[in-house]
Design a protein around this motif. Structure first.
Motif, short mmCIF file in Angstrom:
data_model
loop_
_atom_site.label_atom_id
_atom_site.label_comp_id
_atom_site.label_asym_id
_atom_site.label_seq_id
_atom_site.Cartn_x
_atom_site.Cartn_y
_atom_site.Cartn_z
N ARG A 64 2.83 -6.66 -6.37
CA ARG A 64 3.57 -5.56 -5.76
C ARG A 64 3.29 -4.15 -6.34
NH1 ARG A 64 7.74 -8.32 -6.62
NH2 ARG A 64 8.08 -7.57 -8.91
N SER A 65 3.10 -4.31 -7.60
CA SER A 65 2.75 -2.92 -8.42
C SER A 65 1.26 -2.31 -7.76
CB SER A 65 2.39 -3.15 -9.70
OG SER A 65 3.77 -3.63 -10.46
N THR A 90 0.04 -2.82 -4.59
CA THR A 90 0.21 -2.54 -3.19
C THR A 90 1.17 -1.56 -2.88
OG1 THR A 90 1.65 -4.18 -2.68
CG2 THR A 90 -0.69 -4.79 -2.52
N HIS A 91 2.41 -1.62 -3.70
CA HIS A 91 3.57 -0.73 -3.34
C HIS A 91 3.83 0.06 -4.54
CE1 HIS A 91 3.86 -3.28 -0.02
NE2 HIS A 91 4.74 -2.40 0.49
N GLY A 92 3.48 -0.10 -5.75
CA GLY A 92 3.85 0.97 -6.90
C GLY A 92 5.10 0.25 -7.72
N THR A 139 2.87 5.79 -7.71
CA THR A 139 1.96 5.52 -6.94
C THR A 139 1.22 3.90 -7.05
OG1 THR A 139 1.14 7.51 -7.36
CG2 THR A 139 -0.47 6.02 -6.68
N PRO A 140 1.00 3.57 -6.05
CA PRO A 140 0.60 1.95 -6.04
C PRO A 140 -0.96 1.87 -6.93
CG PRO A 140 1.04 2.74 -3.83
CD PRO A 140 1.24 3.93 -4.46
N LYS A 191 -4.28 2.67 -5.63
CA LYS A 191 -4.71 4.07 -5.07
C LYS A 191 -5.36 4.81 -6.46
CE LYS A 191 -1.85 4.41 -1.11
NZ LYS A 191 -0.96 5.04 -0.39
N ASP A 218 14.14 -2.70 -6.87
CA ASP A 218 12.68 -2.25 -6.52
C ASP A 218 12.24 -3.75 -6.09
OD1 ASP A 218 10.52 -0.65 -6.23
OD2 ASP A 218 9.72 -1.38 -8.07
N SER A 252 13.29 -5.17 -2.67
CA SER A 252 12.87 -4.58 -1.66
C SER A 252 11.67 -5.29 -0.95
CB SER A 252 12.56 -3.22 -1.97
OG SER A 252 11.53 -2.93 -2.71
N THR A 253 10.79 -5.68 -1.80
CA THR A 253 9.82 -6.41 -1.42
C THR A 253 9.93 -7.93 -0.98
OG1 THR A 253 8.16 -5.10 -2.62
CG2 THR A 253 7.42 -7.24 -2.09
#
Length: 428
Positions: free
Chosen positions: A113-114, A116-118, A123-124, A127, A279, A282-283
């Protein structure tokens, strides 16, 4: 006993001949034993068989807030299960999400999750140019496997009797924004059996990381796995300490009943700040409409409360304590004073950590395999499977019977002696 290093070359050669004869005799028995993983024995698993009887077709499947456990819902777990695991994890139920059967699964998902979505709007990680994790060593191979799987660079942090080298942790976390986390097994650590000192926990809680999304991955897998009733190794509660230090969001705390009830069918949970849990949720709500609530209800009805868990764990200790003591006694009787290995006598957990002479661990494990004993691969307790000293070996005493364990330990100490002699003779 005379230390091997004090023996003459001729004495070492004579010793080697004698040891090889003994090894040949054991090898001829054709034994097949597996101590490669820290699995509960069948006798331990039998302790939880009553759990299969607490629910049947006539049982009510409704939990205290009226949720039907057979249906969808209760994304974060039924209230009774949240309370049971929260009590075991020493936190408030409001800070807990109950998942499926595997805490390793939760840890993997947390890293994924960290990536792909941060983390909480950051920032993920995918990236970013570089992601790093701090890895106390020796440590848990599956932690290292997760981070290696995602291409995360792992930095070795030496362990002491108080926990990780906190000078290194503080320096690296505070100066490098690419450092996003640290793996921790804070109580009865895998494999050394070390419990972090109060000072170490407080220094963790007071970290000032350069990365806003830095998290402590606090895998308290052995929090209730005491071998002895005195429970001398008390551990400060990390969420509370982080809150006191003004860092309430800095930790993810993981736990499960995997080695308490059924290894493949237990309960796992994440404890964290409410902001972190929001957080995570949400995923999560994209992944599932709820985990196995019938299994949650089954665990609650079987254990009832925290004291029920402690009573259950005393039964586990009665089974595995003699196994640990048998291994430790053999190590002391056969290797004490020879200066060819060192080990720690744990007060709980699932492993005994053994350090051989430098450059000998792989050869010892291979030698033991020749006689029919499969052990955890040398190097497994280090990132990338590479122990820079080739010395650490993880001993897992729980799965074999006591008689099998005595034979296995005999093979192990004989392998240690043979390889150590070869090392001193310059053959390795």
């Amino acid at each position: 006993m005379t230390a091997y290093k004090d023996l003459s070359r001729e004495e070492l050669k004579q010793l080697k001949d004698s040891l090889e004869k003994k090894f040949a005799q054991i090898k001829a028995k054709g034994l097949k034993m597996d101590m490669s993983r820290g699995k509960p024995s069948a006798e331990q698993l039998n302790l939880s068989m009553g759990m299969l009887d607490v629910l049947d077709s006539s049982s009510t499947m409704f939990c205290e807030n009226g949720i039907d456990c057979r249906n969808y819902g209760a994304l974060d777990g039924i209230p009774e299960a949240k309370k049971l695991l929260a009590d075991m994890m020493e936190v408030s139920p409001d800070n807990v999400i109950v998942f499926g059967n595997s805490s390793l699964n939760i840890m993997y998902d947390t890293v994924a999750r960290s990536m792909t979505h941060g983390v909480m709007g950051s920032t993920p990680w995918c990236k970013l140019d570089k992601i790093k994790f701090l890895c106390p060593v020796p440590g848990y191979d599956r932690h290292f496997g997760i981070t290696e799987h995602f291409g995360i660079e792992m930095i070795l942090i030496p362990m002491s009797e108080d926990g990780p080298d906190m000078d290194m942790v503080e320096e690296l976390a505070s100066t490098d924004a690419a450092v996003k986390g640290i793996w921790c097994v804070p109580k009865y650590s895998n494999p050394q059996g070390i419990t972090y000192s109060d000072e170490t926990v407080r220094r963790f809680a007071n970290l000032k990381p350069a990365a806003e999304d830095f998290r402590i991955y606090w895998d308290n897998a052995y929090g209730v796995h005491h071998l002895y009733e005195d429970r001398q190794d008390q551990l400060l509660e990390i969420l509370e300490e982080c809150k006191k230090a003004g860092n309430p969001d800095m930790v993810y705390k993981f736990s499960s009943t995997s080695k308490i009830s059924f290894s493949g069918s237990g309960l796992a949970a994440l404890a964290a700040s409410k902001a972190n849990l929001k957080d995570v949720s949400s995923t999560m709500k994209m992944q599932t409409i709820g985990h196995d609530k019938i299994n949650q209800l089954r665990h609650v009805k079987f254990f009832k409360d925290l004291e029920g868990i402690h009573a259950h764990m005393r039964k586990h200790a009665e089974i595995i304590r003699p196994k640990f003591e048998a291994v430790l006694t053999t190590l002391e009787n056969e290797l004490g004073g020879l200066e060819i290995g060192s080990w720690i006598a744990p007060r709980g957990g699932y492993f005994i950590s053994f350090d051989a002479l430098e450059g000998c661990a792989k050869a010892i494990v291979a030698k033991a395999k020749e006689a029919g004993l499969v052990m955890t691969g040398a190097g497994a307790t280090y990132p990338y499977g590479k122990d820079p000293h080739d010395s650490n070996i993880r001993i897992a005493p729980t799965y074999p019977t006591l008689e099998e364990l005595k034979e296995a330990t005999e093979i192990f100490v004989l392998s240690v002696k043979l390889i150590s002699v070869d090392k001193l003779l310059g053959n390795i």
